[in-house]
Design a protein around this motif. Sequence first.
Motif, PDB file in Angstrom:
ATOM      1  N   VAL A 153       0.844  -1.273  -0.068  1.00  0.00           N
ATOM      2  CA  VAL A 153       0.051   0.001  -0.062  1.00  0.00           C
ATOM      3  C   VAL A 153       0.776   1.197   0.264  1.00  0.00           C
ATOM      4  N   GLN A 154       1.909   1.193   0.507  1.00  0.00           N
ATOM      5  CA  GLN A 154       2.995   2.250   0.713  1.00  0.00           C
ATOM      6  C   GLN A 154       3.468   2.625  -0.380  1.00  0.00           C
ATOM      7  N   ARG A 155       3.873   1.520  -1.359  1.00  0.00           N
ATOM      8  CA  ARG A 155       4.481   1.718  -2.573  1.00  0.00           C
ATOM      9  C   ARG A 155       3.268   2.198  -3.485  1.00  0.00           C
ATOM     10  N   GLU A 156       2.199   1.877  -3.480  1.00  0.00           N
ATOM     11  CA  GLU A 156       0.955   2.313  -4.095  1.00  0.00           C
ATOM     12  C   GLU A 156       0.970   3.994  -4.194  1.00  0.00           C
ATOM     13  N   LYS A 157       0.984   4.113  -2.890  1.00  0.00           N
ATOM     14  CA  LYS A 157       0.606   5.795  -2.502  1.00  0.00           C
ATOM     15  C   LYS A 157       2.063   6.453  -2.561  1.00  0.00           C
ATOM     16  N   VAL A 158       2.989   5.991  -2.783  1.00  0.00           N
ATOM     17  CA  VAL A 158       4.401   6.724  -3.099  1.00  0.00           C
ATOM     18  C   VAL A 158       4.224   7.057  -4.680  1.00  0.00           C
ATOM     19  N   GLU A 159       3.810   5.847  -5.439  1.00  0.00           N
ATOM     20  CA  GLU A 159       3.773   6.208  -6.887  1.00  0.00           C
ATOM     21  C   GLU A 159       2.482   7.293  -7.182  1.00  0.00           C
ATOM     22  N   GLU A 160       1.404   7.157  -6.514  1.00  0.00           N
ATOM     23  CA  GLU A 160       0.418   8.142  -6.635  1.00  0.00           C
ATOM     24  C   GLU A 160       0.996   9.757  -6.322  1.00  0.00           C
ATOM     25  N   LEU A 161       1.741   9.647  -5.331  1.00  0.00           N
ATOM     26  CA  LEU A 161       2.287  10.925  -4.839  1.00  0.00           C
ATOM     27  C   LEU A 161       3.195  11.415  -6.018  1.00  0.00           C
ATOM     28  N   LYS A 162       4.109  10.650  -6.581  1.00  0.00           N
ATOM     29  CA  LYS A 162       4.906  10.991  -7.459  1.00  0.00           C
ATOM     30  C   LYS A 162       4.090  11.522  -8.668  1.00  0.00           C
ATOM     31  N   GLU A 163       3.246  10.830  -9.061  1.00  0.00           N
ATOM     32  CA  GLU A 163       2.452  11.450 -10.100  1.00  0.00           C
ATOM     33  C   GLU A 163       1.769  12.793 -10.001  1.00  0.00           C
ATOM     34  N   LEU A 164       1.131  12.719  -8.594  1.00  0.00           N
ATOM     35  CA  LEU A 164       0.689  14.022  -8.361  1.00  0.00           C
ATOM     36  C   LEU A 164       1.649  15.025  -8.202  1.00  0.00           C
ATOM     37  N   VAL A 165       2.822  15.026  -7.727  1.00  0.00           N
ATOM     38  CA  VAL A 165       3.800  15.933  -7.617  1.00  0.00           C
ATOM     39  C   VAL A 165       4.269  16.391  -9.267  1.00  0.00           C
ATOM     40  N   GLY A 166       4.442  15.224 -10.061  1.00  0.00           N
ATOM     41  CA  GLY A 166       4.636  15.614 -11.535  1.00  0.00           C
ATOM     42  C   GLY A 166       3.546  16.591 -12.178  1.00  0.00           C
TER      43      GLY A 166
ATOM     44  N   ASN B 238       3.756  19.995 -10.774  1.00  0.00           N
ATOM     45  CA  ASN B 238       4.780  20.816 -11.381  1.00  0.00           C
ATOM     46  C   ASN B 238       4.556  21.149 -12.931  1.00  0.00           C
ATOM     47  N   GLN B 239       3.769  20.450 -13.690  1.00  0.00           N
ATOM     48  CA  GLN B 239       3.286  20.926 -14.807  1.00  0.00           C
ATOM     49  C   GLN B 239       2.296  21.888 -15.010  1.00  0.00           C
ATOM     50  N   LEU B 240       1.469  21.944 -13.769  1.00  0.00           N
ATOM     51  CA  LEU B 240       0.499  22.855 -13.584  1.00  0.00           C
ATOM     52  C   LEU B 240       1.279  24.061 -13.234  1.00  0.00           C
ATOM     53  N   VAL B 241       2.151  24.272 -12.289  1.00  0.00           N
ATOM     54  CA  VAL B 241       2.947  25.516 -12.101  1.00  0.00           C
ATOM     55  C   VAL B 241       3.592  26.038 -13.239  1.00  0.00           C
ATOM     56  N   SER B 242       4.259  25.041 -14.239  1.00  0.00           N
ATOM     57  CA  SER B 242       4.738  25.567 -15.434  1.00  0.00           C
ATOM     58  C   SER B 242       3.725  26.335 -16.157  1.00  0.00           C
ATOM     59  N   VAL B 243       2.420  25.722 -16.421  1.00  0.00           N
ATOM     60  CA  VAL B 243       1.453  26.356 -17.206  1.00  0.00           C
ATOM     61  C   VAL B 243       1.082  27.756 -16.417  1.00  0.00           C
ATOM     62  N   VAL B 244       0.975  27.846 -15.106  1.00  0.00           N
ATOM     63  CA  VAL B 244       0.595  29.089 -14.404  1.00  0.00           C
ATOM     64  C   VAL B 244       1.672  30.107 -14.944  1.00  0.00           C
ATOM     65  N   GLN B 245       2.910  29.626 -14.534  1.00  0.00           N
ATOM     66  CA  GLN B 245       3.911  30.664 -14.654  1.00  0.00           C
ATOM     67  C   GLN B 245       3.960  31.059 -16.247  1.00  0.00           C
ATOM     68  N   LYS B 246       3.676  30.463 -17.353  1.00  0.00           N
ATOM     69  CA  LYS B 246       3.817  30.908 -18.551  1.00  0.00           C
ATOM     70  C   LYS B 246       2.601  31.590 -18.731  1.00  0.00           C
ATOM     71  N   LYS B 247       1.363  31.536 -18.151  1.00  0.00           N
ATOM     72  CA  LYS B 247       0.371  32.314 -18.379  1.00  0.00           C
ATOM     73  C   LYS B 247       0.706  33.463 -17.799  1.00  0.00           C
TER      74      LYS B 247
END
Length: 130
Positions: A90-103, A106-115
């Motif tokens: 379960v912890q490995r699954e949650k870590v993977e989910e967290l990594k995806e959410l962080v990614g 980060n993409q959303l932050v890049s979009v907001v910075q561009k805008k």
Amino acid sequence: MADRMTQLQDMINEMATLMTNAIGVLQGTAPPCEFDAISQEHEEEPNCALFAANIAKSAKNIEILIDSFPIEEGNMEDEVEQKMIQNDAVQREKVEELKELVGESNQLVSVVQKKLSEISRVQMSSRPSE
């Protein structure tokens, strides 16, 4: 079970108190002696027998209480190990989910910075020049 555990803790505390008191009283009242010999005064010390009896009685009460605890059927170690393996999965699954959410964040932050950069360029270009 919790009541018995509390009772056991109380008995252990009582035994520790008896032992501490015995050491303190005997240290304060015992006459000096050599390490390799026991004097007649030590053998006749009334507090020694009293403290020994109380400590022995306390130890016996603790033993009786421990014997009254229920015996677990099966092997608890296997059950604990299985639960730990499940928790690790379960912890490995949650870590993977967290990594995806962080990614994604980060993409959303890049979009907001561009805008924001585009908005600031538009505002700068729309200002009247002096």
